[in-house]
Design a protein around this motif. Structure first.
Motif, mmCIF file in Angstrom:
data_model
loop_
_atom_site.group_PDB
_atom_site.id
_atom_site.type_symbol
_atom_site.label_atom_id
_atom_site.label_comp_id
_atom_site.label_asym_id
_atom_site.label_seq_id
_atom_site.Cartn_x
_atom_site.Cartn_y
_atom_site.Cartn_z
ATOM 1 N N MET A 142 0.846 -1.173 0.000
ATOM 2 C CA MET A 142 0.000 0.000 0.000
ATOM 3 C C MET A 142 0.895 1.241 0.000
ATOM 4 N N SER A 143 0.650 2.148 -0.919
ATOM 5 C CA SER A 143 1.458 3.370 -0.967
ATOM 6 C C SER A 143 0.828 4.436 -0.079
ATOM 7 N N LYS A 144 1.679 5.342 0.390
ATOM 8 C CA LYS A 144 1.235 6.444 1.247
ATOM 9 C C LYS A 144 1.827 7.731 0.713
ATOM 10 N N ARG A 145 1.162 8.834 0.973
ATOM 11 C CA ARG A 145 1.652 10.141 0.553
ATOM 12 C C ARG A 145 1.755 11.038 1.776
ATOM 13 N N TYR A 146 2.893 11.738 1.888
ATOM 14 C CA TYR A 146 3.126 12.642 3.002
ATOM 15 C C TYR A 146 3.378 14.046 2.465
ATOM 16 N N LYS A 147 3.028 15.026 3.254
ATOM 17 C CA LYS A 147 3.251 16.415 2.884
ATOM 18 C C LYS A 147 4.137 17.065 3.941
ATOM 19 N N MET A 148 5.124 17.841 3.471
ATOM 20 C CA MET A 148 6.008 18.546 4.388
ATOM 21 C C MET A 148 5.912 20.043 4.103
ATOM 22 N N ASN A 149 5.635 20.825 5.101
ATOM 23 C CA ASN A 149 5.639 22.277 4.954
ATOM 24 C C ASN A 149 7.062 22.770 5.141
ATOM 25 N N VAL A 150 7.533 23.589 4.220
ATOM 26 C CA VAL A 150 8.884 24.138 4.315
ATOM 27 C C VAL A 150 8.812 25.647 4.182
ATOM 28 N N PHE A 151 9.779 26.306 4.763
ATOM 29 C CA PHE A 151 9.890 27.751 4.638
ATOM 30 C C PHE A 151 10.839 28.069 3.493
ATOM 31 N N ILE A 152 10.485 29.090 2.722
ATOM 32 C CA ILE A 152 11.356 29.612 1.685
ATOM 33 C C ILE A 152 11.449 31.115 1.879
ATOM 34 N N ASP A 153 12.538 31.708 1.418
ATOM 35 C CA ASP A 153 12.697 33.155 1.441
ATOM 36 C C ASP A 153 12.625 33.644 0.007
ATOM 37 N N VAL A 154 12.007 34.811 -0.189
ATOM 38 C CA VAL A 154 11.734 35.300 -1.538
ATOM 39 C C VAL A 154 12.044 36.784 -1.625
ATOM 40 N N ILE A 155 12.609 37.196 -2.768
ATOM 41 C CA ILE A 155 12.782 38.614 -3.073
ATOM 42 C C ILE A 155 12.367 38.836 -4.515
#
Length: 90
Positions: A1-14
């Motif tokens: 059985m496959s599973k999917r995970y989500k990771m929240n990451v921070f990015i910096d933008v200019i």
């Protein structure tokens, strides 16, 4: 059985706006040399990562610094659709 995970990451933008203050802010942000070119297609920013590695952004596009320090370019529309704004630094 496959599973999917989500990771929240921070990015910096200019955002590249092609003003003198913006040029210095981008240099400070990326820690690399830049050049600004005026071409027949319009103004573009070149972030010089190495002899054969240049990141190119047009006016209104954003330079993104990933959590691992790598750089990429994307549009404001993409950022707004994929990320949630959590902080504005001046």
């Amino acid at each position: 059985m496959s599973k999917r995970y989500k990771m929240n990451v921070f990015i910096d933008v200019i955002e590249f706006t092609n003003t003198p203050d913006n040029h210095q802010a981008i240099i400070d942000f990326v820690g690399l040399p830049i050049s600004v070119e005026y071409t027949s297609d319009g103004v573009q920013l070149r972030v010089i990562r190495g002899a054969y590695s240049v990141l190119i952004a047009k006016i209104g596009e954003c330079v993104v610094k990933e959590s691992d320090g790598s750089l990429r370019v994307c549009t404001k529309e993409y950022l707004e659709s994929e990320y949630e704004l959590v902080e504005v630094a001046e």
